[in-house]
Write an enzyme that holds these catalytic residues in place. Structure first.
Site, PDB file in Angstrom:
ATOM      1  N   CYS A  11       0.496  -1.298   0.117  1.00  0.00           N
ATOM      2  CA  CYS A  11      -0.119  -0.112  -0.020  1.00  0.00           C
ATOM      3  C   CYS A  11       0.716   1.385   0.001  1.00  0.00           C
ATOM      4  O   CYS A  11       1.633   1.468   0.557  1.00  0.00           O
ATOM      5  CB  CYS A  11      -0.806  -0.145   1.674  1.00  0.00           C
ATOM      6  N   LYS A  70       6.793  -3.878  -3.681  1.00  0.00           N
ATOM      7  CA  LYS A  70       7.889  -3.817  -3.950  1.00  0.00           C
ATOM      8  C   LYS A  70       8.641  -3.299  -2.011  1.00  0.00           C
ATOM      9  O   LYS A  70       9.417  -4.322  -2.131  1.00  0.00           O
ATOM     10  CB  LYS A  70       8.287  -2.280  -4.107  1.00  0.00           C
ATOM     11  N   TRP A 126      -2.979  -2.580  -1.617  1.00  0.00           N
ATOM     12  CA  TRP A 126      -2.989  -3.999  -1.527  1.00  0.00           C
ATOM     13  C   TRP A 126      -3.366  -5.067  -0.914  1.00  0.00           C
ATOM     14  O   TRP A 126      -2.689  -5.034   0.233  1.00  0.00           O
ATOM     15  CB  TRP A 126      -1.063  -4.299  -1.884  1.00  0.00           C
ATOM     16  N   ASN A 180      -2.241   1.789   6.413  1.00  0.00           N
ATOM     17  CA  ASN A 180      -1.537   1.006   5.599  1.00  0.00           C
ATOM     18  C   ASN A 180      -0.314   0.788   6.553  1.00  0.00           C
ATOM     19  O   ASN A 180      -0.639   0.406   8.146  1.00  0.00           O
ATOM     20  CB  ASN A 180      -0.024   1.547   5.198  1.00  0.00           C
ATOM     21  N   GLY A 181      -0.768  -0.786   7.043  1.00  0.00           N
ATOM     22  CA  GLY A 181      -0.530  -1.822   8.074  1.00  0.00           C
ATOM     23  C   GLY A 181      -1.686  -2.654   8.237  1.00  0.00           C
ATOM     24  O   GLY A 181      -2.352  -3.060   7.143  1.00  0.00           O
ATOM     25  N   ARG A 208       5.608   0.354  -6.166  1.00  0.00           N
ATOM     26  CA  ARG A 208       5.271  -0.712  -4.851  1.00  0.00           C
ATOM     27  C   ARG A 208       4.007  -1.982  -4.799  1.00  0.00           C
ATOM     28  O   ARG A 208       4.076  -2.838  -4.156  1.00  0.00           O
ATOM     29  CB  ARG A 208       4.946   0.359  -3.424  1.00  0.00           C
ATOM     30  N   LYS A 245      14.519 -13.826  -9.969  1.00  0.00           N
ATOM     31  CA  LYS A 245      14.119 -13.768 -10.819  1.00  0.00           C
ATOM     32  C   LYS A 245      13.136 -13.584 -12.078  1.00  0.00           C
ATOM     33  O   LYS A 245      12.057 -13.252 -12.379  1.00  0.00           O
ATOM     34  CB  LYS A 245      15.068 -12.714 -12.271  1.00  0.00           C
ATOM     35  N   GLU A 284      18.844 -16.371  -7.371  1.00  0.00           N
ATOM     36  CA  GLU A 284      18.398 -15.392  -7.298  1.00  0.00           C
ATOM     37  C   GLU A 284      17.790 -15.481  -8.898  1.00  0.00           C
ATOM     38  O   GLU A 284      16.875 -14.728  -9.450  1.00  0.00           O
ATOM     39  CB  GLU A 284      19.656 -14.344  -7.052  1.00  0.00           C
ATOM     40  N   GLU A 337       9.617 -14.140 -11.180  1.00  0.00           N
ATOM     41  CA  GLU A 337       8.176 -13.111  -9.969  1.00  0.00           C
ATOM     42  C   GLU A 337       8.025 -12.211 -11.983  1.00  0.00           C
ATOM     43  O   GLU A 337       6.693 -11.805 -11.940  1.00  0.00           O
ATOM     44  CB  GLU A 337       9.304 -11.886  -9.840  1.00  0.00           C
ATOM     45  N   HIS A 362      19.175 -36.587  -5.550  1.00  0.00           N
ATOM     46  CA  HIS A 362      17.907 -37.018  -4.717  1.00  0.00           C
ATOM     47  C   HIS A 362      16.351 -36.647  -5.073  1.00  0.00           C
ATOM     48  O   HIS A 362      16.023 -36.540  -3.634  1.00  0.00           O
ATOM     49  CB  HIS A 362      19.297 -36.530  -3.556  1.00  0.00           C
TER      50      HIS A 362
HETATM   51  C1  G6P Z   1      10.049  -7.759  -1.462  1.00  0.00           C
HETATM   52  C2  G6P Z   1      10.513  -7.122  -2.297  1.00  0.00           C
HETATM   53  C3  G6P Z   1      11.613  -7.694  -3.052  1.00  0.00           C
HETATM   54  C4  G6P Z   1      13.106  -7.594  -2.217  1.00  0.00           C
HETATM   55  C5  G6P Z   1      11.678  -8.029  -0.826  1.00  0.00           C
HETATM   56  C6  G6P Z   1      13.136  -7.588   0.530  1.00  0.00           C
HETATM   57  O1  G6P Z   1       9.565  -9.019  -2.215  1.00  0.00           O
HETATM   58  O2  G6P Z   1       9.313  -7.785  -4.313  1.00  0.00           O
HETATM   59  O3  G6P Z   1      12.517  -7.632  -4.062  1.00  0.00           O
HETATM   60  O4  G6P Z   1      13.939  -8.689  -2.282  1.00  0.00           O
HETATM   61  O5  G6P Z   1      10.682  -7.823  -0.746  1.00  0.00           O
HETATM   62  O6  G6P Z   1      13.137  -6.387   0.113  1.00  0.00           O
HETATM   63  P1  G6P Z   1      13.812  -5.576   1.104  1.00  0.00           P
HETATM   64  O7  G6P Z   1      13.524  -4.062   0.797  1.00  0.00           O
HETATM   65  O8  G6P Z   1      13.694  -5.872   2.663  1.00  0.00           O
HETATM   66  O9  G6P Z   1      15.148  -5.773   0.734  1.00  0.00           O
END
Ligand code: G6P
Length: 612
Positions: free
Chosen positions: A2, A607, A76, A102-103, A27, A488, A484, A491, A507
């Protein structure tokens, strides 16, 4: 997650709110809305499910909102599905109070029952609506709006960043914060709130960060802030030095591609000021050599891609320092009764500095006496402010949900920190130290070289974009790198992918490899190149299509085994993943592009994850 923006000034609030919300789109959100106080003292609300464009359209179809005070929100969904009614702002039953939140209000069920019993009618399924209704309840019971706000804050549990607009208190609005980011912006004849600075940076760079328990009253003439006992307090002002254009696409099709391309420069910004005369220097650190020498263990705590940086860091820090390193997902760490104390260093990694689980884990580690050193991108964020030491990554604003340049700057900074501490421990031979420093100096140019030719990634993406399952395999640093790469891909392209330690494949997972399964085999870690080759042979024997990533010096050997070979320049093994991640980012990007995905704003993702 949010987003909140609020404005009061001498010009119509609605366009400023919409512009701010647009800048918070990155975000992640599923609905949006605004509330503006009309000159006649009426609250005008417009909100709906979907993208901001839908909200804009709705606003254009009606007489313009002319009021100069307003609050806006991108939601969100957590409590209640994404729909028009559950969108914010929420309005109290008599239409006099509107809020954005938010929260999570953890005791909303109990409060809702209390209010239902009093005859209040609720419209939404959200936890947030109780704040609006409870405000009205106290307000009509005779309190003034500030009294009502303090009574509500006393009553609610959980986390909140709140913007509150009251028809009976014109020309102002109120903000409150606990465990959710909210900042105040001081403009020329106007005032702002925002959940992050990108929303208001076009209008002001003069900001203060609200602390837990604080309440602010914003008018066009200034901002008054009060503590939880309602005593006025002076806030420290901060000057935001981010470039406005850094948060614009600048000709690129997507923020993600722009940020991928910005990596050499971002890494240079992170590294260069901390290399002086061939030495790694951290002027900002308070860690004493005696403390470093007394460490029995290091914990690295993070979520998402930041956690993957920690996974790479474990290999490198242990290699350099010969101290055990544990990497923990923040969401697990916080409830694990962790064995952490004064002789353990907690390295907390977060791009946003606001991830709720990471924040909670930080507090847990701090409570147990651990020294907190955070690696953060957003200056002044909550995690940065609660840490004993902060190393900023200086990557500039990262807008695409899928992180790229923040990851790369975190990684190089963690490697530098390992080298710095290992040197204090006397565990790096002088030639090794010098070799790593030389490699650090050359790193941005080598990253630039990887980025100078994207055609091979475009070609591979055109070959494999319609696969529905991809495996990433590798050993040691390549295994952590694969985590990673796989993240990627899933995502942004929504392709199911998994990352496996190559030696573990047999395994279980190898049973899933069949004719045509795509395997991205990572073989950039020189000491285990031959082992990586054996694993490629194994999956090929089961019919897999292989895309191999290795270093230039191994290209010839790899071309004899794998049909598709991508290469990166050779560097010191510790830094090899800093180059290796770039092909994986580009591969994921071009696959998502071929599939027509919403690359900068992938579905369901946010985000900055400010809820548990
Ligand atoms: C979300 C983002 C990721 C990020 C993660 C941790 O899931 O989409 O890209 O790695 O949060 O976020 P931070 O701001 O703590 O690195």
């Amino acid at each position: 997650m949010c987003g909140i923006v609020g404005f009061v000034g001498s010009e119509p609030a609605a366009p400023i709110l919409l512009d701010g919300l647009e800048r918070l789109e990155y975000r992640g959100y599923d609905s949006a809305g605004v509330a503006v106080l009309s000159p006649e003292g009426r609250l005008q609300i417009e909100k709906c499910k979907g993208r901001l464009a839908v909200l804009r359209q709705k606003l254009e179809e009606q007489p313009p909102m002319t009021g100069c005070a307003g609050i806006g929100h991108t939601r969100w969904a957590t409590h209640g599905e994404p729909n028009d009614i559950n969108s914010h702002p929420h309005v109290s039953e008599n239409g006099r109070v509107a809020i954005v939140h938010n929260g999570i209000i953890e005791n909303y069920v109990e409060i809702k029952e209390f209010l239902l019993h009093k005859g209040v009618r609720f419209r939404s399924d959200t936890d947030s609506e109780v704040v609006a209704q409870l405000l009205e309840y106290y307000f009509t019971a005779g309190a003034d709006i500030m009294d009502a706000v303090y009574q509500v804050l006393e009553r609610i549990d959980g986390s909140y960043a709140l913007g509150i607009l009251c028809a009976d208190a014109p020309d102002r609005f109120i903000a409150a914060r606990k465990d959710a980011p909210l900042l105040l912006g001081y403009g020329d004849g106007c005032s702002f709130i925002a959940s992050d600075v990108t929303a208001i940076i076009r209008h002001t760079r003069d900001v203060s960060y609200m602390e837990d328990g604080e309440v602010a009253v914003l008018t066009k003439d200034g901002i008054a802030v009060y503590d939880r006992l309602r005593r006025p307090i002076e806030k420290e002002h901060h000057l935001v030095d981010w470039d406005v254009s850094a948060a614009e696409k600048g000709g690129y099709a997507h923020f993600m591609l722009k940020e991928i391309m910005e990596q050499p420069e971002a890494v240079r910004q992170t590294v260069a000021p901390r290399l002086q005369g061939g030495r790694v220097v951290f002027e900002e650190l308070s860690l004493s050599p005696a403390y470093i020498k007394g460490l029995s263990r290091i914990f690295i705590i993070a979520c998402g891609s930041s956690y993957h940086v920690g996974m790479l860091g474990k290999y490198n820090l242990e290699k350099l320092m010969r101290i055990p390193v544990e990497v923990c997902l923040a969401s697990e760490f916080r409830y694990s009764d962790p064995l952490i104390g004064p002789d353990t260093l907690a390295i907390v990694i977060s791009q946003s500095g606001e991830t709720l689980d990471t924040m909670a884990a930080l507090r847990e580690a701090k409570k147990r006496g651990s020294h907190i050193l955070s690696i953060v991108n957003v200056v002044g964020s909550s995690i940065a402010r609660e840490s004993d030491d902060v190393l900023y990554t200086w990557a500039g604003p990262e807008i695409a949900v899928a992180t790229t340049k923040a990851y790369s700057t975190q990684l190089v900074l963690l490697d530098m920190l390992g080298l710095y501490m290992a040197d204090i421990l006397g565990r790096v031979p002088a030639e090794e130290y010098a070799a790593i420093v030389t490699a650090l100096e050359a790193l941005p140019d080598k990253m630039g070289a990887v980025l100078s030719d994207v055609e091979s990634y475009q070609y591979l993406a055109s070959q494999y974009f319609n696969h529905d399952c991809v495996f990433y395999i590798g050993r040691n640093l390549d295994y952590a790198l694969g985590l990673e790469g796989s993240l990627k891909l899933k995502e942004i392209s929504y392709i199911h992918s998994e990352s496996y330690a190559a030696g573990e494949l047999k395994h279980g997972t190898i049973s899933l490899i069949e004719t045509g399964t795509l395997v991205v085999a990572l073989a950039t870690y020189a000491p285990l190149f031959d082992k990586a080759v054996s694993n490629i042979v194994e999956v090929k024997a089961r019919g897999a299509d292989v895309v191999a990533l290795t270093t230039e010096s191994q290209r010839d050997r790899m071309e004899k085994i794998a049909p598709n070979v991508l290469t990166i320049p050779d560097t010191h093994p510790i830094l090899q993943p800093s180059l290796g991640v770039i092909p994986l980012q580009l591969f994921a990007y071009y696959i998502a592009l071929q599939r027509g995905c919403d690359i900068d704003k992938p579905k369901n993702l946010a985000k900055s994850v400010t809820v548990e």
